[in-house]
Design a protein around this motif. Structure first.
Motif, short mmCIF file in Angstrom:
data_model
loop_
_atom_site.label_atom_id
_atom_site.label_comp_id
_atom_site.label_asym_id
_atom_site.label_seq_id
_atom_site.Cartn_x
_atom_site.Cartn_y
_atom_site.Cartn_z
N MET A 1 -6.30 4.35 30.20
CA MET A 1 -4.92 4.70 29.86
C MET A 1 -4.19 3.43 29.45
O MET A 1 -4.33 2.39 30.08
N THR A 2 -3.40 3.54 28.40
CA THR A 2 -2.64 2.39 27.94
C THR A 2 -1.15 2.68 28.00
O THR A 2 -0.72 3.82 27.82
N TRP A 3 -0.38 1.65 28.26
CA TRP A 3 1.04 1.79 28.51
C TRP A 3 1.84 0.90 27.56
O TRP A 3 1.37 -0.13 27.12
N ARG A 4 3.07 1.35 27.30
CA ARG A 4 4.02 0.52 26.58
C ARG A 4 5.39 0.70 27.21
O ARG A 4 5.67 1.69 27.88
N GLU A 5 6.23 -0.28 26.95
CA GLU A 5 7.63 -0.17 27.34
C GLU A 5 8.45 -0.10 26.07
O GLU A 5 8.16 -0.78 25.09
N GLY A 6 9.45 0.77 26.06
CA GLY A 6 10.27 0.91 24.87
C GLY A 6 11.72 1.16 25.21
O GLY A 6 12.08 1.45 26.36
N THR A 7 12.54 1.07 24.18
CA THR A 7 13.97 1.36 24.30
C THR A 7 14.31 2.50 23.36
O THR A 7 13.97 2.46 22.16
N VAL A 8 14.98 3.51 23.88
CA VAL A 8 15.33 4.69 23.09
C VAL A 8 16.43 4.31 22.10
O VAL A 8 17.47 3.75 22.48
N VAL A 9 16.21 4.60 20.81
CA VAL A 9 17.17 4.20 19.79
C VAL A 9 17.81 5.38 19.06
O VAL A 9 18.91 5.24 18.51
N GLU A 10 17.14 6.53 19.05
CA GLU A 10 17.70 7.65 18.26
C GLU A 10 17.03 8.95 18.69
O GLU A 10 15.81 8.99 18.92
N PRO A 11 17.80 10.05 18.80
CA PRO A 11 17.18 11.34 19.11
C PRO A 11 16.48 11.92 17.89
O PRO A 11 16.86 11.65 16.74
N GLY A 12 15.47 12.72 18.15
CA GLY A 12 14.80 13.47 17.10
C GLY A 12 15.03 14.96 17.32
O GLY A 12 16.10 15.36 17.79
N ARG A 13 14.04 15.77 17.02
CA ARG A 13 14.16 17.21 17.23
C ARG A 13 14.04 17.53 18.71
O ARG A 13 13.49 16.76 19.49
N SER A 14 14.55 18.68 19.09
CA SER A 14 14.35 19.16 20.45
C SER A 14 14.14 20.66 20.41
O SER A 14 14.60 21.34 19.49
N TRP A 15 13.44 21.17 21.38
CA TRP A 15 13.22 22.60 21.54
C TRP A 15 13.06 22.86 23.03
O TRP A 15 13.09 21.92 23.83
N HIS A 16 12.90 24.10 23.41
CA HIS A 16 12.88 24.44 24.82
C HIS A 16 11.82 23.64 25.58
O HIS A 16 10.64 23.73 25.29
N GLY A 17 12.26 22.83 26.52
CA GLY A 17 11.34 22.10 27.38
C GLY A 17 10.87 20.77 26.84
O GLY A 17 10.10 20.08 27.52
N ALA A 18 11.28 20.37 25.64
CA ALA A 18 10.78 19.13 25.05
C ALA A 18 11.85 18.49 24.17
O ALA A 18 12.68 19.18 23.58
N ALA A 19 11.79 17.16 24.09
CA ALA A 19 12.74 16.42 23.24
C ALA A 19 12.04 15.23 22.62
O ALA A 19 11.35 14.47 23.31
N GLU A 20 12.20 15.09 21.31
CA GLU A 20 11.68 13.91 20.61
C GLU A 20 12.70 12.79 20.65
O GLU A 20 13.91 13.02 20.57
N TRP A 21 12.19 11.56 20.75
CA TRP A 21 13.05 10.38 20.68
C TRP A 21 12.34 9.32 19.85
O TRP A 21 11.11 9.19 19.90
N TRP A 22 13.13 8.58 19.09
CA TRP A 22 12.60 7.39 18.42
C TRP A 22 12.83 6.21 19.35
O TRP A 22 13.92 6.04 19.90
N VAL A 23 11.78 5.45 19.56
CA VAL A 23 11.86 4.33 20.49
C VAL A 23 11.45 3.04 19.80
O VAL A 23 10.65 3.05 18.85
N ASP A 24 12.00 1.95 20.28
CA ASP A 24 11.63 0.61 19.79
C ASP A 24 10.64 0.01 20.77
O ASP A 24 10.96 -0.19 21.94
N CYS A 25 9.42 -0.25 20.29
CA CYS A 25 8.37 -0.88 21.11
C CYS A 25 8.02 -2.22 20.49
O CYS A 25 7.31 -2.27 19.46
N ASP A 26 8.55 -3.27 21.05
CA ASP A 26 8.28 -4.62 20.54
C ASP A 26 8.57 -4.74 19.06
O ASP A 26 7.78 -5.30 18.28
#
Length: 363
Positions: A1-26
């Motif tokens: 398993m690989t991990w990253r840390e990111g910062t949320v910068v902008e929302p994307g689409r969402s639907w019942h039970g899920a939400a997309e986000w654009w994140v900045d990773c390095d």
């Protein structure tokens, strides 16, 4: 398993039970998916822990990183009824109210349930078959109540499926998550209790059993998650249902093992399924070459003595009017029509069985 840390910068689409986000990773802008029921609400500026395993390996997850947890705060604790744990013994195991456990209002109903009383139950290998089955069944009979049983051989969270969310929003299906999968309107221990829930709790006219997005296949004779459709056939018959086994076919897949009738269907229905099923077939609007490649495998199905091939028509218009986009392995309706036609044939056959039963009861 690989991990990253990111910062949320902008929302994307969402639907019942899920939400997309654009994140900045390095410094790299990437798309991530969060399940708010598991990780709480996310906001722009939040630091998040991400799982990047699938993206790093270029697997078919829709290109998502997955939000594991916010790093700046803990999600609020969730309390409620239920003691059924799903995704058990993983860091994100979740507790739900099982439809048949003692705290459920449906416990007593399911204590006595032993049969689905002939209810037609359609099984399919790929999640992309779901909207085709639903569209064809509802085109035949718009008033049908349809239960979708989401199994646990692919995506465990039902929320990963935008298709299912869209069908729920339109009132076309009721959802039941079986086994380790979770997020349905009803949570079931296994496919058997899911089928009984469909009949006696949902009051469904028909059930559809399909895994979520993300099926696995290794290119070996037995190494694919679609073997579960054969096991589903056995469960349907154990509960006195009418099993309808849709064929995974293709006239456009580049892989020879999936051209004509996929080896997935041939193995699951001739070797895993040990009980009877109706197998809907169609010639409607299918080109000669594709039809020939499909029909050459019919003798293998018929040789079992358990599988009854049943011709179906009236599919094309239903698929063209599907309210949900039809896509399979990146191909649309015009690019691989046979794939959707054979899935839709299951919906038509199931609807015809329901209508025939209702007509016989009124005579």
């Amino acid at each position: 398993m690989t991990w990253r840390e990111g910062t949320v910068v902008e929302p994307g689409r969402s639907w019942h039970g899920a939400a997309e986000w654009w994140v900045d990773c390095d410094g790299e802008r990437m798309r991530a998916l969060a399940y708010p029921d598991l990780v709480g609400e996310i906001a722009v500026g939040a630091r998040v822990l991400l799982s990047s395993t699938a993206v790093d390996r270029d697997l078919g997850t829709g290109g998502y990183l997955f939000v594991v947890a916010p790093l700046d705060r803990l999600p609020p604790p969730r309390t409620g009824p239920g003691h059924m744990v799903k995704a058990r013994y993983t860091p994100q195991q979740t507790m739900v109210l099982g439809v048949d456990e003692q705290e459920s209002p449906h416990h007593h109903t399911l204590c006595d349930a032993q049969s689905v009383e002939g209810m037609p139950c359609v099984v399919a290998d790929l999640h992309s078959a779901l909207p085709a089955i639903v569209a064809a069944a509802r085109h035949r009979s718009p008033e049908l109540t349809i239960a979708y049983i989401h199994t646990d051989t692919a995506a465990l969270p039902l929320a990963f499926s935008r298709t299912a969310a869209s069908l729920v929003d339109r009132g076309h299906i009721e959802t039941i998550t079986a086994g380790q999968s979770f997020g349905g309107k009803y949570e079931a221990v296994n496919v058997h209790t899911a089928l009984l829930t469909a009949k006696h709790v949902v009051g469904a006219d028909l059930a559809i059993i399909v895994q979520g997005p993300g099926n696995i296949g290794t290119g070996t004779p037995w190494g694919f998650s679609g073997t579960a459709v054969g096991e589903a056939i056995n469960a349907i018959n154990a509960l006195d249902g009418t099993a309808i086994a849709t064929l995974r076919v293709s006239g456009a897949d580049a892989r020879p093992r999936h051209r004509g009738i996929s080896h997935h269907s041939l193995t699951a229905y001739t070797k895993v399924a040990l009980t009877p099923a109706l197998v809907p077939t169609t010639r409607e609007a299918i080109d000669d070459e594709t039809r020939a490649s499909i029909e050459k495998s019919y003798p293998l199905l018929e040789a079992t003595g358990r599988l009854t091939l049943t011709k179906v028509t009236g599919i094309r218009k239903a698929l063209e009017q599907s309210p949900v986009p039809l896509r399979t392995m990146g191909r649309g309706l015009d690019e691989d029509y046979a794939s959707f036609a054979f899935a839709g044939a299951g919906g038509v056959l199931a609807a015809d069985i329901v209508l025939a039963k209702k007509n016989s009861n009124t005579e």
